[in-house]
Design a protein around this motif. Sequence first.
Motif, PDB file in Angstrom:
ATOM      1  N   ALA A 186       0.899  -1.170   0.009  1.00  0.00           N
ATOM      2  CA  ALA A 186      -0.096   0.222   0.057  1.00  0.00           C
ATOM      3  C   ALA A 186       1.020   1.187   0.093  1.00  0.00           C
ATOM      4  O   ALA A 186       1.859   1.334   0.775  1.00  0.00           O
ATOM      5  CB  ALA A 186      -1.038  -0.101   1.086  1.00  0.00           C
ATOM      6  N   GLU A 187       0.309   2.158  -0.794  1.00  0.00           N
ATOM      7  CA  GLU A 187       1.149   3.447  -0.899  1.00  0.00           C
ATOM      8  C   GLU A 187       1.426   4.199   0.486  1.00  0.00           C
ATOM      9  O   GLU A 187       0.341   3.937   1.396  1.00  0.00           O
ATOM     10  CB  GLU A 187       0.629   4.561  -1.898  1.00  0.00           C
ATOM     11  CG  GLU A 187      -0.652   5.098  -1.506  1.00  0.00           C
ATOM     12  CD  GLU A 187      -1.355   5.631  -2.770  1.00  0.00           C
ATOM     13  OE1 GLU A 187      -2.409   6.412  -2.306  1.00  0.00           O
ATOM     14  OE2 GLU A 187      -0.829   5.561  -3.833  1.00  0.00           O
ATOM     15  N   LYS A 188       2.312   5.030   0.678  1.00  0.00           N
ATOM     16  CA  LYS A 188       2.746   5.841   1.694  1.00  0.00           C
ATOM     17  C   LYS A 188       1.480   6.750   2.053  1.00  0.00           C
ATOM     18  O   LYS A 188       0.761   7.164   1.299  1.00  0.00           O
ATOM     19  CB  LYS A 188       3.800   6.948   1.525  1.00  0.00           C
ATOM     20  CG  LYS A 188       4.142   7.757   2.655  1.00  0.00           C
ATOM     21  CD  LYS A 188       5.431   8.489   2.428  1.00  0.00           C
ATOM     22  CE  LYS A 188       5.582   9.494   3.600  1.00  0.00           C
ATOM     23  NZ  LYS A 188       6.884  10.245   3.223  1.00  0.00           N
ATOM     24  N   GLY A 189       1.099   6.635   3.456  1.00  0.00           N
ATOM     25  CA  GLY A 189       0.100   7.580   3.731  1.00  0.00           C
ATOM     26  C   GLY A 189      -1.589   6.726   3.860  1.00  0.00           C
ATOM     27  O   GLY A 189      -2.288   7.427   4.382  1.00  0.00           O
ATOM     28  N   THR A 190      -1.282   5.562   3.623  1.00  0.00           N
ATOM     29  CA  THR A 190      -2.567   4.845   3.428  1.00  0.00           C
ATOM     30  C   THR A 190      -3.026   4.593   5.099  1.00  0.00           C
ATOM     31  O   THR A 190      -2.239   4.233   5.776  1.00  0.00           O
ATOM     32  CB  THR A 190      -2.233   3.213   2.923  1.00  0.00           C
ATOM     33  OG1 THR A 190      -2.086   3.350   1.518  1.00  0.00           O
ATOM     34  CG2 THR A 190      -3.892   2.589   3.020  1.00  0.00           C
ATOM     35  N   MET A 191      -4.131   4.917   5.455  1.00  0.00           N
ATOM     36  CA  MET A 191      -4.617   4.968   6.868  1.00  0.00           C
ATOM     37  C   MET A 191      -4.930   3.547   7.073  1.00  0.00           C
ATOM     38  O   MET A 191      -5.908   2.823   6.405  1.00  0.00           O
ATOM     39  CB  MET A 191      -5.841   5.802   7.015  1.00  0.00           C
ATOM     40  CG  MET A 191      -6.037   6.044   8.337  1.00  0.00           C
ATOM     41  SD  MET A 191      -4.752   6.995   9.256  1.00  0.00           S
ATOM     42  CE  MET A 191      -4.516   8.482   8.236  1.00  0.00           C
ATOM     43  N   ILE A 192      -4.434   3.120   8.311  1.00  0.00           N
ATOM     44  CA  ILE A 192      -4.637   1.623   8.884  1.00  0.00           C
ATOM     45  C   ILE A 192      -5.360   1.887  10.221  1.00  0.00           C
ATOM     46  O   ILE A 192      -5.047   2.639  11.082  1.00  0.00           O
ATOM     47  CB  ILE A 192      -3.536   0.821   9.156  1.00  0.00           C
ATOM     48  CG1 ILE A 192      -2.696   0.688   7.806  1.00  0.00           C
ATOM     49  CG2 ILE A 192      -3.757  -0.368   9.698  1.00  0.00           C
ATOM     50  CD1 ILE A 192      -3.516  -0.164   6.589  1.00  0.00           C
ATOM     51  N   ARG A 193      -6.500   1.473  10.387  1.00  0.00           N
ATOM     52  CA  ARG A 193      -7.257   1.576  11.538  1.00  0.00           C
ATOM     53  C   ARG A 193      -6.912   0.313  12.388  1.00  0.00           C
ATOM     54  O   ARG A 193      -7.291  -0.943  11.940  1.00  0.00           O
ATOM     55  CB  ARG A 193      -8.703   1.620  11.230  1.00  0.00           C
ATOM     56  CG  ARG A 193      -9.186   2.832  10.386  1.00  0.00           C
ATOM     57  CD  ARG A 193     -10.542   2.857   9.855  1.00  0.00           C
ATOM     58  NE  ARG A 193     -11.605   3.024  10.870  1.00  0.00           N
ATOM     59  CZ  ARG A 193     -12.777   2.674  10.726  1.00  0.00           C
ATOM     60  NH1 ARG A 193     -13.248   2.356   9.582  1.00  0.00           N
ATOM     61  NH2 ARG A 193     -13.626   2.785  11.533  1.00  0.00           N
ATOM     62  N   ILE A 194      -6.707   0.380  13.672  1.00  0.00           N
ATOM     63  CA  ILE A 194      -6.421  -0.590  14.660  1.00  0.00           C
ATOM     64  C   ILE A 194      -7.319  -0.613  15.858  1.00  0.00           C
ATOM     65  O   ILE A 194      -7.474   0.565  16.475  1.00  0.00           O
ATOM     66  CB  ILE A 194      -4.988  -0.454  15.012  1.00  0.00           C
ATOM     67  CG1 ILE A 194      -4.138  -0.791  13.980  1.00  0.00           C
ATOM     68  CG2 ILE A 194      -4.749  -1.855  16.142  1.00  0.00           C
ATOM     69  CD1 ILE A 194      -2.527  -0.604  14.232  1.00  0.00           C
TER      70      ILE A 194
END
Length: 244
Positions: free
Chosen positions: A175-183
């Motif tokens: 995934a490209e830089k800055g892709t938001m990952i929710r945890i």
Amino acid sequence: MYKGRAAFSLLLFLTVFLLPQLTKASAYWMEIHGSGKVKEQVKIQVCYGFIDELSERHRTTGPEFQRIKDFGFFILNAKGEKSKIQLQPKEDHWETTFTPDKEGTYRIFGINDQQPVLIRSKNQEDNVRPIDFMCGAYQVGAVFNNNLPLQQMDIILQEKNRIYTVFPYRNMKPAEKGTMIRIFNPENWEKNIPTDENHKVTFKATMPGLYVIRQDWQDKTKGTLQGIPYYTIRYRNNYCLWIN
């Protein structure tokens, strides 16, 4: 004056009775339970439910629960062999088991691309087609073999001293830089972390229980499903990590 009181009463009703319902976050998730030992049975459970306003997770058994049957689930064993797995409905989850026969990483993953189009307004251009991915891994011993993506949206996890490194993939590429990952942690507190220049994020596990690591992607491709037009595809991948 009467109209003002009526409007206020309606607003109060919506706030007290409907707002909590609207704020519930519903989703599918997977739990993988076992001893971590060779030749001891592992249980896979797939659930549907919501997180309420007190951040408590609840399983439900409505129409969305029944659609778990539309997921195609697979397991990649420690030998690198892929096979389809069949889940059976239980009281509040769908379930299957497997027995690891050697040390290594066993990856469980699935996709549901048969969900109905979400009609969110009278304007057809607001219609959304949801496609859900799920993935997780079960570790037996100290041998790791889980470093390649297996599906269109995937997440690979690495761990050292309870520090987890998340490598999200889209279209089989990092995934490209800055892709938001929710945890979401076991108390369902949510943290949003963007991927860095190395296409990864890190977090620390602070308690046992279920962690859900989520990647969403909105694709403006339009089409028709079951006779209903849509103008956006919402891809979602939930990596489900259970820590004993």
